[in-house]
Design a protein around this motif. Structure first.
Motif, PDB file in Angstrom:
ATOM      1  N   SER B  29       0.826  -1.212   0.000  1.00  0.00           N
ATOM      2  CA  SER B  29       0.000   0.000   0.000  1.00  0.00           C
ATOM      3  C   SER B  29       0.859   1.260   0.000  1.00  0.00           C
ATOM      4  O   SER B  29       0.387   2.339  -0.343  1.00  0.00           O
ATOM      5  CB  SER B  29      -0.935   0.004   1.215  1.00  0.00           C
ATOM      6  N   LEU B  30       2.134   1.113   0.391  1.00  0.00           N
ATOM      7  CA  LEU B  30       3.013   2.276   0.490  1.00  0.00           C
ATOM      8  C   LEU B  30       3.523   2.737  -0.876  1.00  0.00           C
ATOM      9  O   LEU B  30       4.270   3.726  -0.963  1.00  0.00           O
ATOM     10  CB  LEU B  30       4.184   1.987   1.440  1.00  0.00           C
ATOM     11  N   ASN B  31       3.123   2.067  -1.945  1.00  0.00           N
ATOM     12  CA  ASN B  31       3.350   2.624  -3.280  1.00  0.00           C
ATOM     13  C   ASN B  31       2.712   4.002  -3.401  1.00  0.00           C
ATOM     14  O   ASN B  31       3.148   4.828  -4.191  1.00  0.00           O
ATOM     15  CB  ASN B  31       2.709   1.719  -4.351  1.00  0.00           C
ATOM     16  N   ASN B  32       1.670   4.202  -2.615  1.00  0.00           N
ATOM     17  CA  ASN B  32       0.848   5.406  -2.725  1.00  0.00           C
ATOM     18  C   ASN B  32       1.331   6.490  -1.754  1.00  0.00           C
ATOM     19  O   ASN B  32       1.492   6.230  -0.553  1.00  0.00           O
ATOM     20  CB  ASN B  32      -0.606   4.986  -2.418  1.00  0.00           C
ATOM     21  N   ALA B  33       1.560   7.671  -2.290  1.00  0.00           N
ATOM     22  CA  ALA B  33       2.144   8.754  -1.475  1.00  0.00           C
ATOM     23  C   ALA B  33       1.254   9.124  -0.291  1.00  0.00           C
ATOM     24  O   ALA B  33       1.753   9.366   0.813  1.00  0.00           O
ATOM     25  CB  ALA B  33       2.398   9.979  -2.353  1.00  0.00           C
ATOM     26  N   ALA B  34      -0.060   9.138  -0.504  1.00  0.00           N
ATOM     27  CA  ALA B  34      -0.967   9.489   0.594  1.00  0.00           C
ATOM     28  C   ALA B  34      -0.879   8.437   1.702  1.00  0.00           C
ATOM     29  O   ALA B  34      -0.906   8.774   2.899  1.00  0.00           O
ATOM     30  CB  ALA B  34      -2.400   9.600   0.076  1.00  0.00           C
ATOM     31  N   ASN B  35      -0.733   7.181   1.306  1.00  0.00           N
ATOM     32  CA  ASN B  35      -0.577   6.124   2.309  1.00  0.00           C
ATOM     33  C   ASN B  35       0.740   6.260   3.067  1.00  0.00           C
ATOM     34  O   ASN B  35       0.800   5.998   4.270  1.00  0.00           O
ATOM     35  CB  ASN B  35      -0.677   4.750   1.652  1.00  0.00           C
ATOM     36  N   ARG B  36       1.783   6.639   2.354  1.00  0.00           N
ATOM     37  CA  ARG B  36       3.066   6.848   3.044  1.00  0.00           C
ATOM     38  C   ARG B  36       2.934   7.969   4.077  1.00  0.00           C
ATOM     39  O   ARG B  36       3.448   7.855   5.192  1.00  0.00           O
ATOM     40  CB  ARG B  36       4.174   7.166   2.035  1.00  0.00           C
ATOM     41  N   ALA B  37       2.238   9.015   3.688  1.00  0.00           N
ATOM     42  CA  ALA B  37       2.036  10.125   4.635  1.00  0.00           C
ATOM     43  C   ALA B  37       1.225   9.659   5.840  1.00  0.00           C
ATOM     44  O   ALA B  37       1.547  10.001   6.984  1.00  0.00           O
ATOM     45  CB  ALA B  37       1.338  11.280   3.916  1.00  0.00           C
ATOM     46  N   ALA B  38       0.199   8.850   5.578  1.00  0.00           N
ATOM     47  CA  ALA B  38      -0.628   8.350   6.687  1.00  0.00           C
ATOM     48  C   ALA B  38       0.210   7.452   7.602  1.00  0.00           C
ATOM     49  O   ALA B  38       0.072   7.503   8.827  1.00  0.00           O
ATOM     50  CB  ALA B  38      -1.822   7.572   6.137  1.00  0.00           C
ATOM     51  N   PHE B  39       1.072   6.644   7.025  1.00  0.00           N
ATOM     52  CA  PHE B  39       1.949   5.792   7.828  1.00  0.00           C
ATOM     53  C   PHE B  39       2.830   6.662   8.717  1.00  0.00           C
ATOM     54  O   PHE B  39       2.969   6.417   9.922  1.00  0.00           O
ATOM     55  CB  PHE B  39       2.808   4.911   6.912  1.00  0.00           C
ATOM     56  N   LEU B  40       3.443   7.675   8.119  1.00  0.00           N
ATOM     57  CA  LEU B  40       4.359   8.518   8.879  1.00  0.00           C
ATOM     58  C   LEU B  40       3.629   9.318   9.953  1.00  0.00           C
ATOM     59  O   LEU B  40       4.176   9.566  11.025  1.00  0.00           O
ATOM     60  CB  LEU B  40       5.113   9.466   7.934  1.00  0.00           C
ATOM     61  N   ALA B  41       2.398   9.685   9.684  1.00  0.00           N
ATOM     62  CA  ALA B  41       1.632  10.484  10.641  1.00  0.00           C
ATOM     63  C   ALA B  41       1.243   9.654  11.861  1.00  0.00           C
ATOM     64  O   ALA B  41       1.283  10.147  12.997  1.00  0.00           O
ATOM     65  CB  ALA B  41       0.388  11.050   9.972  1.00  0.00           C
ATOM     66  N   ASP B  42       0.857   8.406  11.637  1.00  0.00           N
ATOM     67  CA  ASP B  42       0.448   7.569  12.767  1.00  0.00           C
ATOM     68  C   ASP B  42       0.643   6.096  12.389  1.00  0.00           C
ATOM     69  O   ASP B  42      -0.267   5.414  11.921  1.00  0.00           O
ATOM     70  CB  ASP B  42      -1.014   7.854  13.128  1.00  0.00           C
TER      71      ASP B  42
END
Ligand code: FE
Ligand code: FE
Lengths: 283, 126, 283, 126
Positions: B29-42
């Motif tokens: 799912s981390l192919n997706n930039a928004a998902n990467r941001a969500a991962f980093l946020a929480d």
């Protein structure tokens, strides 16, 4: 009838994409690698293809473990280069040749290959980097047909199966009525391993064996199991399956136009091998 | 098909594909930039969406490639997780082999001595 | 070692699901169809399976044309029955047997079948209806391994390829160490056609030929091209490929326990054929 | 592979798969109840999300199975579109063959005379 010019087999290490983006082609670390493509492009200028069949493995962009094909063939009008998560730049959409794709699909299914057909397909660095190396000036002046081989999740197809698959693709291309000139790109390898305590494993002896055999004795590789390939070439060295498939497509007798084996590039024994088809035995 | 293990070489068979499914799905799912941001946020609540096992969550928290592989991670998907922290394959290799990145690179460079013999076709038993 | 009991081949017409939901099993229209399953369930009670391998075709629920496999094998822990858009009720999640799935996948890839593996897989009426017919009381007391055959987008695999694929699955099951009893469900057919001016086409003569051949002469069907199958059985009659694959899994010599060919059910020549495996020749 | 056309029988080959991709993708999306509601609420703007051709949009508006098939539609995906209007395969068959649903059913029922001979194995040239 269409004609297969030959093949360009090359490593597709993501770092190459980064180096291209940063214009490091003349940097001492990268120059020996990039310089191999100067004579390759000269050869290509004398043999300009209309279509490129790119044999590669997806690195977790288009395929996930919910639907993981052994062999997949693209049949799209256009292929999108998409974010892979770790930052190499994407390229503009690549034009497909769906009519040729379907001719190949008809041929290989007729020959009892059980392909997955993809009318929508994201392509990763394994497709885009070889194209950028061959056409650094901009969008490649060719249409493409992507052929994906599973080198990710075992059981992988055997080298013997891959060679036969390639040969079937080659026959379908040579039987295709439009008079296209077709180049094969075999993407990946050579020996490398990213995971485990053996990470960093490289095997120049086996790479040399592969390079020599791929010219005109590909059947020397078909005795290996995929397990033996992983042992000899490393986990990701299994990408040699793409090269074996690609050599199958070229068929017949080949001449090695050039070879450029170069360590070190990242974690991988990088290699470039250009083969020109010099004769197809009619079966 | 039973085959002898290859020392230091995890093979991503069905067994690991099964074990690692949720972990690999999260990484995919981390192919997706928004998902990467969500991962980093929480990180924790992002991971909670994927029904990962306790071992997998601990492996993610540990940043240990060996632990991630042991939990069923596949290196092609893990690369997307590693990318978040700007780690490349040489960083991963050094971590897994217990050496510094410079040492890892030096080991790889050592193979350069074979280049000429491979290019001339001399090095081969074909 | 695991043992293949035999197969239950049955039509999977969506209307059956509607009839079950509405409790129409004794309705005059439906009774001749449902009654075939009474002796089938008696036979099954004497041969209770642990696992069912369901050979079917997806009807646009799990697969779309972006990734359309020729052959796909499920390897999930659980399979979800999902909304198909036109209103038959879903059933509770079905339990998988991923260990057996992977043993089959290893076996067929070794035998040079190029399957797509699915660790997540939505299953449609072609999987759920046969299970409901065999176990009307509730959740089936078995684990399942779904095997999907492309009968949707041409080129389809040939009958010859399907029979060989089934035989390879059968060998993998019989070589699987746990002592499981395995039933095959072959889902679909027989002759029917939903589209075109020939919609409503039915061919009892060809259906009879198929039913007779499937007992112990499946090779009588392997001479047909998929084009001939569509001509003789109708577009959706191509689902006979699932039956041919299923017969391959049963292998060896079979005895026909029962047969119930019944027209009319919806648009389809409905059929039920139960085969019991009575001997596997060792190769 | 060139093969003679089968009268009255559209075969969903690559050619049609290519032509019908957007239309079939729209129909495939109707597996989802929320998408079906969105389609029913505003059919045109729902269809606009799928880059369908003019022929495909017109075929959708016409509710004509023949037009949908000609536009590259595959019956397995079209069934989801038809399901919105509670049309079953016999309704579709009647529409395509230009008869009433009762006539279509009667034609099918006519084949019932073969049931016994198929069941006894008498009807077959094997
Ligand atoms: Fe790679
Ligand atoms: Fe069906």
């Amino acid at each position: 009838m269409s004609k297969i010019i030959g093949s360009v087999a090359t490593s597709h290490i993501p770092g190459i994409g980064g180096a291209i983006a940063k214009n490091l082609q003349h940097d001492p670390y990268w120059k020996p690698f990039f310089d191999g493509f100067i004579p390759t492009r000269e050869w290509l200028a004398n043999n300009p293809p209309d279509v490129v069949v790119v044999v590669y493995n997806d690195h977790g962009l288009n395929f996930f473990l919910d639907k993981m094909p052994t062999f997949a063939i693209g049949a799209a009008q256009v292929y999108i280069s998409e974010d892979e998560g770790w930052g190499i730049p994407t390229v503009p959409p690549l034009e497909g040749d769906p009519a040729l794709s379907w001719a190949i699909i008809e041929g290989v299914v007729q020959d009892e290959f059980d392909v997955t057909t993809c009318q929508e397909m994201l392509v990763d660095h394994a497709v885009t980097i070889p194209l950028q190396l061959l056409w650094p000036e901009g969008p490649p002046p060719v249409k493409i047909v992507p052929v994906a081989v599973n080198t990710v999740q075992h059981p992988l197809p055997s080298p013997a199966r891959c060679l036969k698959f390639g040969q079937s693709i080659g026959r379908a291309i040579e039987a295709y009525a439009p008079a296209l000139k077709v180049l094969v790109i075999s993407s990946g390898g050579l020996s490398h391993q990213l995971e485990g305590e053996r990470a960093g494993f490289i095997n120049p002896q086996f790479d040399a064996l592969c390079l020599n055999a791929l010219i005109n004795q590909p059947e020397k590789l078909t005795g290996y199991t995929t397990h033996a390939i992983v042992e000899l070439a490393g986990s990701q060295g299994a990408e040699i399956l793409n090269w074996i498939t690609g050599r199958g497509i070229v068929q017949g007798v080949a001449r090695e136009v050039l070879r450029n084996y170069h360590i070190p590039i990242s974690n991988t024994a990088s290699a470039l091998q250009v083969l020109e088809q010099v004769g197809v035995p009619r079966s | 098909m039973t085959t002898a293990p290859i020392p230091g070489t995890p093979v991503f068979t069905g067994e690991f594909a099964m074990k690692g499914y949720a972990l690999n799905k999260m990484c995919f799912s981390l192919n997706n930039a928004a998902n990467r941001a969500a991962f980093l946020a929480d990180e924790d609540s992002y991971c909670d969406k994927f029904e990962m096992t306790g071992e997998q969550k601990a492996a993610i928290r540990s940043r240990s490639v060996a632990a991630l592989i042991a939990a069923g991670g596949n290196v092609y998907y893990l690369a997307k997780f590693a990318g978040i922290f700007h780690l490349n394959v040489q960083d991963l290799g050094a971590q897994q082999t217990g050496v510094t990145v410079e040492e890892f690179k030096a080991k790889l460079n050592g193979y350069a001595r074979f280049n000429a013999d491979v290019n001339t076709g001399r090095l081969s038993n074909v």
